[in-house]
Design a protein around this motif. Sequence first.
Motif, PDB file in Angstrom:
ATOM      1  N   ILE A  12       0.866  -0.923  -0.046  1.00 53.24           N
ATOM      2  CA  ILE A  12      -0.064  -0.169   0.212  1.00 53.24           C
ATOM      3  C   ILE A  12       0.960   1.423   0.183  1.00 53.24           C
ATOM      4  N   SER A  13       0.233   2.057  -0.455  1.00 52.89           N
ATOM      5  CA  SER A  13       1.751   3.068  -0.862  1.00 52.89           C
ATOM      6  C   SER A  13       0.556   4.691  -1.018  1.00 52.89           C
ATOM      7  N   SER A  14       0.896   5.962  -0.930  1.00 50.77           N
ATOM      8  CA  SER A  14       0.318   6.617  -0.096  1.00 50.77           C
ATOM      9  C   SER A  14       1.228   8.094  -1.360  1.00 50.77           C
ATOM     10  N   ASP A  15       0.548   9.068  -2.018  1.00 51.93           N
ATOM     11  CA  ASP A  15       1.129  10.070  -2.607  1.00 51.93           C
ATOM     12  C   ASP A  15       0.338  11.298  -2.436  1.00 51.93           C
ATOM     13  N   GLY A  18      -3.002  12.730  -2.648  1.00 53.13           N
ATOM     14  CA  GLY A  18      -3.996  12.303  -0.822  1.00 53.13           C
ATOM     15  C   GLY A  18      -4.318  10.715  -1.478  1.00 53.13           C
ATOM     16  N   GLN A  19      -4.393  10.285  -2.649  1.00 52.54           N
ATOM     17  CA  GLN A  19      -4.334   8.870  -3.132  1.00 52.54           C
ATOM     18  C   GLN A  19      -3.884   8.012  -2.362  1.00 52.54           C
ATOM     19  N   LEU A  20      -3.926   6.976  -2.609  1.00 57.79           N
ATOM     20  CA  LEU A  20      -4.133   5.860  -1.693  1.00 57.79           C
ATOM     21  C   LEU A  20      -3.825   4.648  -3.270  1.00 57.79           C
ATOM     22  N   HIS A  21      -2.699   3.666  -3.500  1.00 61.36           N
ATOM     23  CA  HIS A  21      -2.721   2.831  -3.771  1.00 61.36           C
ATOM     24  C   HIS A  21      -2.325   1.165  -3.299  1.00 61.36           C
ATOM     25  N   GLN A  39      -9.074   7.928  -3.411  1.00 56.84           N
ATOM     26  CA  GLN A  39      -9.090   9.225  -2.642  1.00 56.84           C
ATOM     27  C   GLN A  39      -9.091   9.159  -1.394  1.00 56.84           C
ATOM     28  N   ALA A  40      -8.320   9.450  -0.834  1.00 55.37           N
ATOM     29  CA  ALA A  40      -8.443   9.027   1.040  1.00 55.37           C
ATOM     30  C   ALA A  40      -8.193  10.362   1.737  1.00 55.37           C
ATOM     31  N   HIS A  41      -7.745  11.164   0.930  1.00 55.96           N
ATOM     32  CA  HIS A  41      -7.885  12.857   1.535  1.00 55.96           C
ATOM     33  C   HIS A  41      -7.164  13.589   1.160  1.00 55.96           C
ATOM     34  N   GLN A  42      -8.045  15.509   1.236  1.00 53.22           N
ATOM     35  CA  GLN A  42      -7.699  16.225   0.039  1.00 53.22           C
ATOM     36  C   GLN A  42      -6.090  16.735   0.036  1.00 53.22           C
ATOM     37  N   PHE A  43      -5.695  15.912   1.112  1.00 49.25           N
ATOM     38  CA  PHE A  43      -3.927  16.980   1.173  1.00 49.25           C
ATOM     39  C   PHE A  43      -3.387  15.387   0.590  1.00 49.25           C
ATOM     40  N   GLU A  44      -1.097  15.673   1.095  1.00 47.73           N
ATOM     41  CA  GLU A  44      -0.397  14.894   0.864  1.00 47.73           C
ATOM     42  C   GLU A  44      -1.128  13.113   1.805  1.00 47.73           C
ATOM     43  N   ALA A  45      -1.102  12.294   1.151  1.00 45.19           N
ATOM     44  CA  ALA A  45      -1.198  11.026   2.647  1.00 45.19           C
ATOM     45  C   ALA A  45       0.518  11.230   3.118  1.00 45.19           C
ATOM     46  N   TRP A  46       0.691  10.985   4.410  1.00 50.81           N
ATOM     47  CA  TRP A  46       2.178  11.163   5.162  1.00 50.81           C
ATOM     48  C   TRP A  46       2.189   9.397   4.700  1.00 50.81           C
ATOM     49  N   ILE A  47       1.831   9.464   4.767  1.00 51.50           N
ATOM     50  CA  ILE A  47       1.812   7.149   5.764  1.00 51.50           C
ATOM     51  C   ILE A  47       0.308   6.668   5.189  1.00 51.50           C
TER      52      ILE A  47
END
Length: 69
Positions: A12-15, A18-21, A39-47
Amino acid sequence: MSRAGDQPLKIISSDSTGQLHLLMVNETRPRLQKVASWQAHQFEAWIAAFNYWHPEIVYSGQYSSTGHL
């Protein structure tokens, strides 16, 4: 954590958008296959991480200190 021999290796990765892959490793030919993106977040997903005991559950977080399941 060990995985059952018949289970594919997943990543699992974030970008920064704010998307998860969700990716799967093809072990017969060394390559990654995209399974899903969302799309998991409005801003950068850091973890992003799998739940240790329930790997079908994914956790992610962003700078605003909000979490999503």
